[in-house]
Every structure is written in C-alpha cells, then in structure tokens.
Design a protein around this motif. Structure first.
Motif, PDB file in Angstrom:
ATOM      1  N   SER A 137      -3.464   5.318  -0.682  1.00 54.13           N
ATOM      2  CA  SER A 137      -4.202   5.657  -1.737  1.00 54.13           C
ATOM      3  C   SER A 137      -4.593   6.848  -0.632  1.00 54.13           C
ATOM      4  N   SER A 138      -4.998   8.339  -1.166  1.00 57.78           N
ATOM      5  CA  SER A 138      -6.112   9.121  -0.298  1.00 57.78           C
ATOM      6  C   SER A 138      -6.860   9.123  -0.129  1.00 57.78           C
ATOM      7  N   GLU A 139      -7.641   7.997   0.052  1.00 59.15           N
ATOM      8  CA  GLU A 139      -8.684   7.866  -0.309  1.00 59.15           C
ATOM      9  C   GLU A 139      -8.553   6.720   1.403  1.00 59.15           C
ATOM     10  N   GLU A 140     -10.022   5.874   2.102  1.00 58.83           N
ATOM     11  CA  GLU A 140      -9.653   4.658   2.692  1.00 58.83           C
ATOM     12  C   GLU A 140      -9.943   3.721   2.431  1.00 58.83           C
ATOM     13  N   SER A 141      -9.054   2.744   3.209  1.00 63.09           N
ATOM     14  CA  SER A 141      -8.012   1.648   3.175  1.00 63.09           C
ATOM     15  C   SER A 141      -8.337   1.167   4.410  1.00 63.09           C
ATOM     16  N   ARG A 142      -8.931   0.106   3.754  1.00 59.98           N
ATOM     17  CA  ARG A 142      -9.730  -0.602   5.128  1.00 59.98           C
ATOM     18  C   ARG A 142      -9.472  -2.419   4.550  1.00 59.98           C
ATOM     19  N   VAL A 176      -5.369  10.539  -5.301  1.00 63.64           N
ATOM     20  CA  VAL A 176      -4.093   9.438  -5.228  1.00 63.64           C
ATOM     21  C   VAL A 176      -4.267   7.276  -5.189  1.00 63.64           C
ATOM     22  N   GLU A 177      -3.998   7.310  -6.090  1.00 63.17           N
ATOM     23  CA  GLU A 177      -4.227   5.414  -5.969  1.00 63.17           C
ATOM     24  C   GLU A 177      -2.918   5.350  -6.619  1.00 63.17           C
ATOM     25  N   LEU A 178      -2.012   4.607  -5.995  1.00 61.47           N
ATOM     26  CA  LEU A 178      -0.051   3.845  -6.556  1.00 61.47           C
ATOM     27  C   LEU A 178      -0.319   3.115  -5.663  1.00 61.47           C
ATOM     28  N   GLU A 179       0.652   1.641  -6.752  1.00 57.31           N
ATOM     29  CA  GLU A 179       0.550   0.232  -6.200  1.00 57.31           C
ATOM     30  C   GLU A 179       1.592   0.446  -5.653  1.00 57.31           C
ATOM     31  N   PHE A 180       2.214  -0.107  -4.385  1.00 59.18           N
ATOM     32  CA  PHE A 180       3.390  -0.387  -3.754  1.00 59.18           C
ATOM     33  C   PHE A 180       3.274  -1.679  -3.312  1.00 59.18           C
ATOM     34  N   ARG A 240      -1.430  12.951   2.438  1.00 58.83           N
ATOM     35  CA  ARG A 240      -1.026  11.901   3.712  1.00 58.83           C
ATOM     36  C   ARG A 240      -2.485  10.265   2.254  1.00 58.83           C
ATOM     37  N   LEU A 241      -0.959   9.726   2.601  1.00 57.86           N
ATOM     38  CA  LEU A 241      -1.671   7.646   1.851  1.00 57.86           C
ATOM     39  C   LEU A 241      -1.261   6.835   3.196  1.00 57.86           C
ATOM     40  N   VAL A 242      -2.177   5.675   3.008  1.00 56.91           N
ATOM     41  CA  VAL A 242      -2.830   4.607   3.982  1.00 56.91           C
ATOM     42  C   VAL A 242      -3.079   3.490   2.895  1.00 56.91           C
ATOM     43  N   GLY A 243      -2.133   2.403   3.710  1.00 55.82           N
ATOM     44  CA  GLY A 243      -2.117   1.586   2.625  1.00 55.82           C
ATOM     45  C   GLY A 243      -2.379   0.088   3.583  1.00 55.82           C
ATOM     46  N   VAL A 244      -3.312  -0.420   4.161  1.00 58.75           N
ATOM     47  CA  VAL A 244      -3.408  -1.944   4.328  1.00 58.75           C
ATOM     48  C   VAL A 244      -2.962  -3.261   3.513  1.00 58.75           C
ATOM     49  N   ALA A 245      -2.272  -4.268   3.965  1.00 59.87           N
ATOM     50  CA  ALA A 245      -2.210  -4.993   3.149  1.00 59.87           C
ATOM     51  C   ALA A 245      -2.000  -6.608   3.857  1.00 59.87           C
ATOM     52  N   THR A 246      -2.219  -7.655   3.247  1.00 62.10           N
ATOM     53  CA  THR A 246      -1.720  -8.634   4.127  1.00 62.10           C
ATOM     54  C   THR A 246      -0.081  -9.082   4.170  1.00 62.10           C
ATOM     55  N   VAL A 247      -0.131 -10.121   5.678  1.00 64.06           N
ATOM     56  CA  VAL A 247       1.909  -9.867   5.605  1.00 64.06           C
ATOM     57  C   VAL A 247       0.976 -11.445   5.175  1.00 64.06           C
ATOM     58  N   ASP A 248       2.160 -12.563   4.840  1.00 67.41           N
ATOM     59  CA  ASP A 248       2.078 -13.974   4.479  1.00 67.41           C
ATOM     60  C   ASP A 248       3.514 -14.854   5.088  1.00 67.41           C
TER      61      ASP A 248
END
Length: 235
Positions: free
Chosen positions: A176-181, A148-152, A199-207
């Motif tokens: 993503s269902s894969e690794e997010s780093r 699974v790869e979903l833009e959020f 299980r979906l994991v996503g890392v993001a930068t917060v401005d």
C-alpha cells in the motif's frame, strides 16, 4: 466594442471597433477570434482512462525487507519488472479507480544475494540466497489521488549454495501507498507522483514451515515487512 441583445427570435448583432486603441503609447489590435484560440489551447496531463489498457511495474533501489525483530535488510531491487492488464472501475464518483492485475509470468523481483542486499551494513554471505517467486499481484490504483492498494502473494525460498534449501515461506500482504501496521512491524508508503514513482509498504504474518532450523532461527510464526520503491506507469 458595442453589443445589442434582443429576444431569441431576433438576430444578435455585434459591432467590433475598427480603430486601434492606444494604451501607454502602444497600439493594441482587438481580434474577435483571440479568445476562442486561447480557450482551445489545452494540454492534457494524464492519459484518458478510456485509452489505458496496460500497467507496467518496475522496482527500484533503496528498498527494505525485514522479518521478526531482526534489523531490516537493505535491498536493491532495481531491475524488477512486470506488466498487467487494466480495467476501469466506475464507482459513480469523480475519482474512478483503475483495477490492475499483473501477469505473474512477466513479474520478476530480484533475489536477495550478496550483490543486492546488505545486513547491518555488510553484504549477505556469498552463498546465501533468498529467491522471491510472486504468485499473485493485483489490486487498485487511483490516478487522481495516487493511492495504491495491491494484494501481493509470494514464496520466499532460503538456500545456501547446494548444501541447504528450505521449504518456501508463504507471504501474503497488501502493498500500500498508505500506512501498514502489524503488532511488531509497521511502515508508511508514498503515493504515486506525476512520474509514477511510489513507495509500497506491506506487513504480513509468516507461519511456521516444515523446517525446525528456520522456524527456530526466525522465531516463526512472526511478522515480516516489505518496503518497496517502485515506478508504476500506464499505456
């Protein structure tokens, strides 16, 4: 059973034994249709891709949200829902992807409150609330591999009762269902199982935002991580 094979222009003759064969004292009847019946007894395990038109999303318990270097929030997202449309993306391989696009008008993710969230083992203070307002949720799902790869994209709004309400924090990531780093945050998801759980994991930068207090408190810019336990199904 006797069998005689001739040229293509000659009729093929079959001769079936009419006597019973005894094996171990038991009688066995041979039927010329038994093999055909067994071959036709097949049960499909997945919805044919051509029949899929709708995708359904549900968020579950045992989720996590984290920002900066603070410990993760323990988050119960049970009750979150959403529906969307599905298109089949044929990439000329045996594992065609499903392209999904969720209608943000139907998408609901529970807010972080004293009822849903714990920090360092304790519930959030009663008046503290973090609303999650999704603005974009789409991507691809592979039914065969479970990837699974979903833009959020979503706004996170901090408030303390009627006393304080910060400008929204904008979060863009790929769940993503894969690794997010990232640089300071990382996590690994889990692919769809046969019941649609993942299980979906996503890392993001917060401005930084136009709020000196929140910028200082969260050390913006920084990274955040979402770790969501969910069910994704199709109809």
């Amino acid at each position: 059973m006797g069998c005689k094979l001739n040229s293509p222009n000659t009729p093929i003759l079959f001769k079936f034994a009419t006597k019973r064969s005894k094996l171990g004292g038991k009688s066995i009847n041979f039927s010329p249709t038994s093999c055909l019946n067994n071959q036709n007894q097949e049960t499909p395990t997945k919805i044919p891709k051509s029949n899929i038109s709708t995708v359904h999303f549900k968020s579950l318990t045992a989720c996590k949200l984290g920002i900066s270097r603070f410990p993760d929030f323990r988050y119960n997202a049970e009750g979150g829902t959403g529906t969307g449309s599905v298109k089949i993306h044929d990439d000329n391989s045996s594992s065609s992807r499903l392209l999904v696009s969720f209608d943000v008008g139907t998408l609901y993710i529970p807010p972080l409150t004293t009822q849903t969230t714990k920090f360092l083992g304790l519930p959030l203070p009663p008046f503290l609330k973090i609303d999650i307002l999704p603005e974009f949720f789409q991507g691809s799902i592979n039914q065969e591999s479970g990837k699974v790869e979903l833009e959020f994209e979503s706004k996170f709004i901090f408030s303390i009762g009627s006393l304080y309400k910060a400008p929204p924090l904008l979060v863009k990531t790929v769940l993503s269902s894969e690794e997010s780093r990232g640089i300071i945050r990382s996590g690994k998801g889990e692919r769809l199982d046969d019941k649609g759980k993942c299980r979906l994991v996503g890392v993001a930068t917060v401005d930084p935002i136009d709020d000196l207090f929140l910028n200082s408190f969260l050390s913006l810019p920084t990274e955040c991580i979402a770790n969501l336990n969910a069910i994704i199904t199709f109809s």
